[in-house]
Design a protein around this motif. Sequence first.
Motif, PDB file in Angstrom:
ATOM      1  N   PHE A   6       0.841  -0.805  -0.066  1.00  0.00           N
ATOM      2  CA  PHE A   6       0.106   0.431  -0.421  1.00  0.00           C
ATOM      3  C   PHE A   6       0.882   1.391   0.223  1.00  0.00           C
ATOM      4  O   PHE A   6       2.166   1.727   0.308  1.00  0.00           O
ATOM      5  N   ILE A   7       0.416   2.389  -1.038  1.00  0.00           N
ATOM      6  CA  ILE A   7       1.749   3.722  -1.205  1.00  0.00           C
ATOM      7  C   ILE A   7       0.390   4.265  -1.232  1.00  0.00           C
ATOM      8  O   ILE A   7      -0.182   4.922  -1.834  1.00  0.00           O
ATOM      9  N   SER A   8       0.429   5.407  -0.146  1.00  0.00           N
ATOM     10  CA  SER A   8       0.426   6.249   0.042  1.00  0.00           C
ATOM     11  C   SER A   8       0.997   7.462  -1.426  1.00  0.00           C
ATOM     12  O   SER A   8       1.937   7.937  -1.830  1.00  0.00           O
ATOM     13  N   SER A   9      -0.374   7.827  -1.964  1.00  0.00           N
ATOM     14  CA  SER A   9      -0.334   8.972  -3.451  1.00  0.00           C
ATOM     15  C   SER A   9      -0.560   9.766  -3.455  1.00  0.00           C
ATOM     16  O   SER A   9      -1.155  10.222  -4.498  1.00  0.00           O
ATOM     17  N   GLY A  10      -0.835  10.542  -2.743  1.00  0.00           N
ATOM     18  CA  GLY A  10      -1.067  12.040  -2.419  1.00  0.00           C
ATOM     19  C   GLY A  10      -2.906  12.218  -1.578  1.00  0.00           C
ATOM     20  O   GLY A  10      -3.347  11.039  -1.534  1.00  0.00           O
ATOM     21  N   PHE A  19       0.754  10.873  -9.668  1.00  0.00           N
ATOM     22  CA  PHE A  19       0.948   9.904  -8.791  1.00  0.00           C
ATOM     23  C   PHE A  19       2.064   8.365  -9.744  1.00  0.00           C
ATOM     24  O   PHE A  19       3.262   7.708  -9.337  1.00  0.00           O
ATOM     25  N   THR A  20       0.643   8.011  -9.558  1.00  0.00           N
ATOM     26  CA  THR A  20       0.875   6.899 -10.645  1.00  0.00           C
ATOM     27  C   THR A  20       1.498   6.424 -11.993  1.00  0.00           C
ATOM     28  O   THR A  20       2.273   5.705 -12.473  1.00  0.00           O
ATOM     29  N   ALA A  21       1.156   7.750 -12.206  1.00  0.00           N
ATOM     30  CA  ALA A  21       1.632   7.678 -13.798  1.00  0.00           C
ATOM     31  C   ALA A  21       3.426   7.837 -13.839  1.00  0.00           C
ATOM     32  O   ALA A  21       4.963   7.058 -14.026  1.00  0.00           O
ATOM     33  N   LYS A  22       4.142   9.000 -12.913  1.00  0.00           N
ATOM     34  CA  LYS A  22       5.734   9.405 -12.024  1.00  0.00           C
ATOM     35  C   LYS A  22       6.196   7.330 -11.717  1.00  0.00           C
ATOM     36  O   LYS A  22       7.135   7.041 -12.057  1.00  0.00           O
ATOM     37  N   LEU A  23       5.194   6.410 -10.713  1.00  0.00           N
ATOM     38  CA  LEU A  23       5.843   5.029 -10.446  1.00  0.00           C
ATOM     39  C   LEU A  23       5.854   4.448 -11.157  1.00  0.00           C
ATOM     40  O   LEU A  23       7.058   2.568 -11.193  1.00  0.00           O
ATOM     41  N   THR A  24       4.902   4.345 -12.425  1.00  0.00           N
ATOM     42  CA  THR A  24       4.869   3.938 -13.283  1.00  0.00           C
ATOM     43  C   THR A  24       6.357   3.514 -14.530  1.00  0.00           C
ATOM     44  O   THR A  24       6.818   2.335 -14.147  1.00  0.00           O
ATOM     45  N   GLY A  25       6.896   4.378 -14.092  1.00  0.00           N
ATOM     46  CA  GLY A  25       7.894   4.980 -14.996  1.00  0.00           C
ATOM     47  C   GLY A  25       8.820   4.478 -14.119  1.00  0.00           C
ATOM     48  O   GLY A  25       9.842   4.127 -14.547  1.00  0.00           O
ATOM     49  N   THR A  29      11.550   1.417 -15.435  1.00  0.00           N
ATOM     50  CA  THR A  29      12.791   1.391 -15.478  1.00  0.00           C
ATOM     51  C   THR A  29      14.047   1.683 -14.849  1.00  0.00           C
ATOM     52  O   THR A  29      14.467   1.877 -14.188  1.00  0.00           O
ATOM     53  N   GLY A  30      13.491   0.765 -13.652  1.00  0.00           N
ATOM     54  CA  GLY A  30      14.224   0.111 -12.524  1.00  0.00           C
ATOM     55  C   GLY A  30      14.568   1.402 -11.351  1.00  0.00           C
ATOM     56  O   GLY A  30      15.336   1.323 -10.825  1.00  0.00           O
ATOM     57  N   GLY A  31      13.974   2.343 -11.858  1.00  0.00           N
ATOM     58  CA  GLY A  31      14.290   3.611 -11.054  1.00  0.00           C
ATOM     59  C   GLY A  31      13.683   3.805  -9.003  1.00  0.00           C
ATOM     60  O   GLY A  31      13.717   4.422  -9.057  1.00  0.00           O
ATOM     61  N   ILE A  32      13.092   2.609  -8.848  1.00  0.00           N
ATOM     62  CA  ILE A  32      12.837   2.421  -7.703  1.00  0.00           C
ATOM     63  C   ILE A  32      12.967   0.720  -7.031  1.00  0.00           C
ATOM     64  O   ILE A  32      13.078   0.193  -7.983  1.00  0.00           O
ATOM     65  N   ASN A  33      13.203   0.803  -6.154  1.00  0.00           N
ATOM     66  CA  ASN A  33      13.365  -0.420  -5.813  1.00  0.00           C
ATOM     67  C   ASN A  33      12.810  -1.070  -4.822  1.00  0.00           C
ATOM     68  O   ASN A  33      12.814  -2.344  -3.999  1.00  0.00           O
ATOM     69  N   GLN A 114      -1.210  -0.530  -4.226  1.00  0.00           N
ATOM     70  CA  GLN A 114      -2.170  -0.326  -3.773  1.00  0.00           C
ATOM     71  C   GLN A 114      -2.307   0.685  -3.537  1.00  0.00           C
ATOM     72  O   GLN A 114      -0.974   1.012  -2.820  1.00  0.00           O
ATOM     73  N   MET A 115      -2.675   1.732  -4.358  1.00  0.00           N
ATOM     74  CA  MET A 115      -2.156   2.974  -4.583  1.00  0.00           C
ATOM     75  C   MET A 115      -3.146   3.446  -3.009  1.00  0.00           C
ATOM     76  O   MET A 115      -5.024   3.380  -3.157  1.00  0.00           O
ATOM     77  N   VAL A 116      -2.998   4.495  -2.433  1.00  0.00           N
ATOM     78  CA  VAL A 116      -3.913   4.898  -0.818  1.00  0.00           C
ATOM     79  C   VAL A 116      -4.034   6.195  -0.732  1.00  0.00           C
ATOM     80  O   VAL A 116      -3.299   7.239  -0.822  1.00  0.00           O
TER      81      VAL A 116
END
Length: 147
Positions: A6-10, A19-25, A29-33, A114-116
Motif C-alpha cells: 500500500f503506497i501513499s499516493s496523494g 503519482f501513478t504515472a510517475k511510479l509506473t515509469g 525503468t528500474g528507478g525504484i527498489n 495498492q495506491m492509497v
Amino acid sequence: MMEATFISSGKNMNEAIDFTAKLTGMVLTGGINILEANKIDIFCCNIDDASHLDNLLWETPKYCLIAHNLVNKSSDDPVKIGYPGTKFVLGSDTLLNLSPDFPPDLSGYKNYLQMVVMDEGDLRERAAETWSKCKEIGLKARFVEDL
C-alpha cells in the motif's frame, strides 16, 4: 507469496493519478527498489480516470516514453489501463490498483501495489477496507508512506 504494498499516493484522485504515472515509469525503468516489473496492469476507478492516466503517460516520465494503452484496445504494450467492466489478459506480472476497492482479480500476478489516497475521507476509508480484505485472504500487507 504475493505481498500487498500500500503506497501513499496523494491527497486526492488527481494527485494519485499523477503519482501513478510517475511510479509506473520508475518501476519499469528500474528507478525504484520496491520491485521489478516487465508488464503492469493499472486498474482505475472509472473510464474518466483511466483516460486521464492514459493521456498523462504520454508525458510522464518527462524523458521516457512508456508504451501503454487502454485494456480494451488490442496491443502488447507493457502497460495496460483498465476500469470496471474491462478485463485484463494474463501476462502482466504487476497489478497497480488505483481504485481504493479490492481488485477484481489478483490471480496470475507476482506483485500487487495498492495506491492509497490520503483524503481523510471516503477514498482513504475504502483503502483501509481493502487492507482488511488482504489480511483476510492471507496476504502480507505493508504500507509505504514515502518513496
